[in-house]
Motif scaffolding. Structure first.
Motif, PDB file in Angstrom:
ATOM      1  N   MET A  11      44.807  36.192  35.515  1.00 60.88           N
ATOM      2  CA  MET A  11      43.682  36.299  36.425  1.00 60.88           C
ATOM      3  C   MET A  11      43.111  34.924  36.756  1.00 60.88           C
ATOM      4  SD  MET A  11      40.839  39.251  36.523  1.00 60.88           S
ATOM      5  CE  MET A  11      41.866  40.252  35.550  1.00 60.88           C
ATOM      6  N   GLU A  12      43.072  34.053  35.762  1.00 61.77           N
ATOM      7  CA  GLU A  12      42.599  32.681  35.954  1.00 61.77           C
ATOM      8  C   GLU A  12      43.409  32.002  37.055  1.00 61.77           C
ATOM      9  OE1 GLU A  12      40.710  28.948  35.244  1.00 61.77           O
ATOM     10  OE2 GLU A  12      40.221  30.844  34.280  1.00 61.77           O
ATOM     11  N   ASN A  13      44.708  32.214  37.022  1.00 64.69           N
ATOM     12  CA  ASN A  13      45.592  31.603  37.994  1.00 64.69           C
ATOM     13  C   ASN A  13      45.293  32.117  39.406  1.00 64.69           C
ATOM     14  OD1 ASN A  13      47.653  29.858  38.717  1.00 64.69           O
ATOM     15  ND2 ASN A  13      49.184  31.496  38.640  1.00 64.69           N
ATOM     16  N   LEU A  14      45.075  33.410  39.549  1.00 67.09           N
ATOM     17  CA  LEU A  14      44.796  33.986  40.858  1.00 67.09           C
ATOM     18  C   LEU A  14      43.495  33.430  41.425  1.00 67.09           C
ATOM     19  CD1 LEU A  14      45.772  35.932  43.020  1.00 67.09           C
ATOM     20  CD2 LEU A  14      44.544  37.769  41.829  1.00 67.09           C
ATOM     21  N   TYR A  15      42.495  33.285  40.597  1.00 70.69           N
ATOM     22  CA  TYR A  15      41.208  32.722  41.039  1.00 70.69           C
ATOM     23  C   TYR A  15      41.411  31.337  41.642  1.00 70.69           C
ATOM     24  CZ  TYR A  15      36.410  30.975  40.836  1.00 70.69           C
ATOM     25  OH  TYR A  15      35.182  30.441  41.160  1.00 70.69           O
ATOM     26  N   LYS A  16      42.284  30.555  41.041  1.00 67.47           N
ATOM     27  CA  LYS A  16      42.512  29.182  41.500  1.00 67.47           C
ATOM     28  C   LYS A  16      43.512  29.086  42.651  1.00 67.47           C
ATOM     29  CE  LYS A  16      41.309  26.925  37.195  1.00 67.47           C
ATOM     30  NZ  LYS A  16      41.755  26.106  36.084  1.00 67.47           N
ATOM     31  N   THR A  17      44.438  30.034  42.733  1.00 67.02           N
ATOM     32  CA  THR A  17      45.504  29.908  43.740  1.00 67.02           C
ATOM     33  C   THR A  17      45.285  30.756  44.982  1.00 67.02           C
ATOM     34  OG1 THR A  17      46.806  31.642  42.664  1.00 67.02           O
ATOM     35  CG2 THR A  17      47.242  29.345  41.999  1.00 67.02           C
ATOM     36  N   ASP A  18      44.543  31.873  44.858  1.00 60.03           N
ATOM     37  CA  ASP A  18      44.316  32.739  46.017  1.00 60.03           C
ATOM     38  C   ASP A  18      42.964  33.428  45.853  1.00 60.03           C
ATOM     39  OD1 ASP A  18      44.341  34.510  48.139  1.00 60.03           O
ATOM     40  OD2 ASP A  18      46.415  35.147  47.812  1.00 60.03           O
ATOM     41  N   TYR A  19      41.929  32.695  46.185  1.00 62.17           N
ATOM     42  CA  TYR A  19      40.565  33.172  45.982  1.00 62.17           C
ATOM     43  C   TYR A  19      40.312  34.508  46.694  1.00 62.17           C
ATOM     44  CZ  TYR A  19      35.472  33.303  46.066  1.00 62.17           C
ATOM     45  OH  TYR A  19      34.168  33.689  45.942  1.00 62.17           O
ATOM     46  N   TYR A  20      40.766  34.609  47.925  1.00 63.13           N
ATOM     47  CA  TYR A  20      40.560  35.837  48.697  1.00 63.13           C
ATOM     48  C   TYR A  20      41.181  37.038  47.978  1.00 63.13           C
ATOM     49  CZ  TYR A  20      40.741  39.210  52.496  1.00 63.13           C
ATOM     50  OH  TYR A  20      40.607  40.340  53.255  1.00 63.13           O
ATOM     51  N   GLN A  21      42.389  36.885  47.509  1.00 64.67           N
ATOM     52  CA  GLN A  21      43.057  37.977  46.785  1.00 64.67           C
ATOM     53  C   GLN A  21      42.307  38.281  45.487  1.00 64.67           C
ATOM     54  OE1 GLN A  21      45.512  39.927  47.903  1.00 64.67           O
ATOM     55  NE2 GLN A  21      45.262  41.144  46.058  1.00 64.67           N
ATOM     56  N   TRP A  22      41.820  37.254  44.821  1.00 64.02           N
ATOM     57  CA  TRP A  22      41.042  37.452  43.595  1.00 64.02           C
ATOM     58  C   TRP A  22      39.793  38.292  43.876  1.00 64.02           C
ATOM     59  CZ3 TRP A  22      36.046  35.933  42.353  1.00 64.02           C
ATOM     60  CH2 TRP A  22      35.680  36.088  41.013  1.00 64.02           C
ATOM     61  N   VAL A  23      39.094  37.978  44.969  1.00 71.51           N
ATOM     62  CA  VAL A  23      37.890  38.732  45.341  1.00 71.51           C
ATOM     63  C   VAL A  23      38.239  40.194  45.597  1.00 71.51           C
ATOM     64  CG1 VAL A  23      36.123  39.036  47.135  1.00 71.51           C
ATOM     65  CG2 VAL A  23      36.599  36.754  46.224  1.00 71.51           C
ATOM     66  N   LYS A  24      39.302  40.417  46.348  1.00 71.85           N
ATOM     67  CA  LYS A  24      39.721  41.805  46.614  1.00 71.85           C
ATOM     68  C   LYS A  24      40.046  42.529  45.309  1.00 71.85           C
ATOM     69  CE  LYS A  24      42.913  42.190  49.645  1.00 71.85           C
ATOM     70  NZ  LYS A  24      43.998  42.089  50.615  1.00 71.85           N
ATOM     71  N   GLN A  25      40.716  41.849  44.418  1.00 65.10           N
ATOM     72  CA  GLN A  25      41.094  42.443  43.133  1.00 65.10           C
ATOM     73  C   GLN A  25      39.848  42.799  42.307  1.00 65.10           C
ATOM     74  OE1 GLN A  25      42.482  39.897  39.899  1.00 65.10           O
ATOM     75  NE2 GLN A  25      44.372  41.136  39.897  1.00 65.10           N
ATOM     76  N   GLN A  26      38.898  41.877  42.260  1.00 72.47           N
ATOM     77  CA  GLN A  26      37.677  42.127  41.487  1.00 72.47           C
ATOM     78  C   GLN A  26      36.890  43.294  42.071  1.00 72.47           C
ATOM     79  OE1 GLN A  26      37.104  40.395  38.449  1.00 72.47           O
ATOM     80  NE2 GLN A  26      39.214  39.968  39.064  1.00 72.47           N
ATOM     81  N   LYS A  27      36.864  43.385  43.384  1.00 78.40           N
ATOM     82  CA  LYS A  27      36.184  44.501  44.049  1.00 78.40           C
ATOM     83  C   LYS A  27      36.834  45.831  43.645  1.00 78.40           C
ATOM     84  CE  LYS A  27      35.397  46.581  48.538  1.00 78.40           C
ATOM     85  NZ  LYS A  27      35.735  46.530  49.951  1.00 78.40           N
ATOM     86  N   GLU A  28      38.138  45.878  43.697  1.00 79.08           N
ATOM     87  CA  GLU A  28      38.855  47.109  43.320  1.00 79.08           C
ATOM     88  C   GLU A  28      38.588  47.484  41.864  1.00 79.08           C
ATOM     89  OE1 GLU A  28      40.563  49.470  45.060  1.00 79.08           O
ATOM     90  OE2 GLU A  28      39.710  48.335  46.738  1.00 79.08           O
ATOM     91  N   LEU A  29      38.586  46.491  41.002  1.00 79.66           N
ATOM     92  CA  LEU A  29      38.300  46.752  39.592  1.00 79.66           C
ATOM     93  C   LEU A  29      36.886  47.309  39.417  1.00 79.66           C
ATOM     94  CD1 LEU A  29      39.945  43.587  37.978  1.00 79.66           C
ATOM     95  CD2 LEU A  29      40.771  45.959  37.820  1.00 79.66           C
ATOM     96  N   LEU A  30      35.956  46.797  40.162  1.00 79.29           N
ATOM     97  CA  LEU A  30      34.583  47.312  40.109  1.00 79.29           C
ATOM     98  C   LEU A  30      34.501  48.736  40.650  1.00 79.29           C
ATOM     99  CD1 LEU A  30      32.623  44.120  41.203  1.00 79.29           C
ATOM    100  CD2 LEU A  30      32.394  45.299  39.006  1.00 79.29           C
ATOM    101  N   ILE A  31      35.116  48.962  41.786  1.00 78.92           N
ATOM    102  CA  ILE A  31      35.114  50.301  42.382  1.00 78.92           C
ATOM    103  C   ILE A  31      35.703  51.324  41.423  1.00 78.92           C
ATOM    104  CG2 ILE A  31      36.189  51.719  44.181  1.00 78.92           C
ATOM    105  CD1 ILE A  31      35.828  49.270  46.072  1.00 78.92           C
ATOM    106  N   ASN A  32      36.781  50.939  40.777  1.00 77.07           N
ATOM    107  CA  ASN A  32      37.468  51.847  39.849  1.00 77.07           C
ATOM    108  C   ASN A  32      36.878  51.813  38.436  1.00 77.07           C
ATOM    109  OD1 ASN A  32      39.314  52.712  41.824  1.00 77.07           O
ATOM    110  ND2 ASN A  32      40.545  50.875  41.500  1.00 77.07           N
ATOM    111  N   ARG A  33      35.796  51.069  38.291  1.00 76.95           N
ATOM    112  CA  ARG A  33      35.099  50.979  37.002  1.00 76.95           C
ATOM    113  C   ARG A  33      36.011  50.514  35.863  1.00 76.95           C
ATOM    114  NH1 ARG A  33      30.193  52.321  37.562  1.00 76.95           N
ATOM    115  NH2 ARG A  33      29.357  53.833  39.003  1.00 76.95           N
ATOM    116  N   GLN A  34      36.884  49.589  36.192  1.00 79.41           N
ATOM    117  CA  GLN A  34      37.780  49.001  35.193  1.00 79.41           C
ATOM    118  C   GLN A  34      37.160  47.695  34.699  1.00 79.41           C
ATOM    119  OE1 GLN A  34      41.127  49.355  38.071  1.00 79.41           O
ATOM    120  NE2 GLN A  34      42.258  50.148  36.290  1.00 79.41           N
ATOM    121  N   PHE A  35      36.001  47.850  34.087  1.00 79.55           N
ATOM    122  CA  PHE A  35      35.198  46.695  33.704  1.00 79.55           C
ATOM    123  C   PHE A  35      35.896  45.800  32.684  1.00 79.55           C
ATOM    124  CE2 PHE A  35      31.895  50.034  34.699  1.00 79.55           C
ATOM    125  CZ  PHE A  35      31.651  49.571  35.979  1.00 79.55           C
TER     126      PHE A  35
END
Length: 144
Positions: free
Chosen positions: A1-25
């Motif tokens: 996940m650290e790598n995604l944050y640094k290499t593709d911020y937009y994709q990281w944001v989308k991923q974090q949103k999905e995790l929040l929506i799905n309550r995968q805290f």
């Protein structure tokens, strides 16, 4: 996940949103999420300071360069007043920071006014001679 944050911020944001929506805290990148939320909290005061700076800079130019007054300066004054009002309507607690941000914005406005007018720094008052209420009043413009 650290790598995604640094290499593709937009994709990281989308991923974090999905995790929040799905309550995968348990899968959230909490370290970077906290950092991003903190940064979001700094955006609004910066934006308010920026609009105040532009408003004050045009008011300074209006007062100290009367021969160059233009409709575009008036339009900018109106626009930035509206932007300040809108920001404060959307973020009422930001109103508590207005005195501090107004002072900071004035100092920056003087720097900009010096650059744009070519007038010496000493031309402009060291401290703002107008109140926030004056500056924000519809139709108010400083005199020479």
């Amino acid at each position: 996940m650290e790598n995604l944050y640094k290499t593709d911020y937009y994709q990281w944001v989308k991923q974090q949103k999905e995790l929040l929506i799905n309550r995968q805290f348990d899968q959230l990148d909490l370290e970077h999420l906290i950092e991003e939320v903190d940064d979001m909290g700094r955006h609004e005061p910066r934006s308010l300071t920026s609009h105040l700076k532009q408003l004050l800079m045009h008011l300074l130019k209006w007062q100290f360069q009367p021969e160059r007054r233009s409709r575009s300066w008036q339009d900018s004054i109106i626009l930035h007043r509206e932007d300040v009002e809108e920001l404060l309507e959307e973020n009422p607690s930001l109103g508590l920071k207005v005195p501090e941000l107004f002072s900071k914005a004035y100092k920056r406005a003087v720097v900009l006014a010096v650059k744009q007018t070519g007038l010496p720094t000493r031309t402009f008052p060291k401290e703002c001679s107008w109140t926030y209420e004056q500056v924000m009043k519809d139709g108010w413009l400083p005199e020479e």
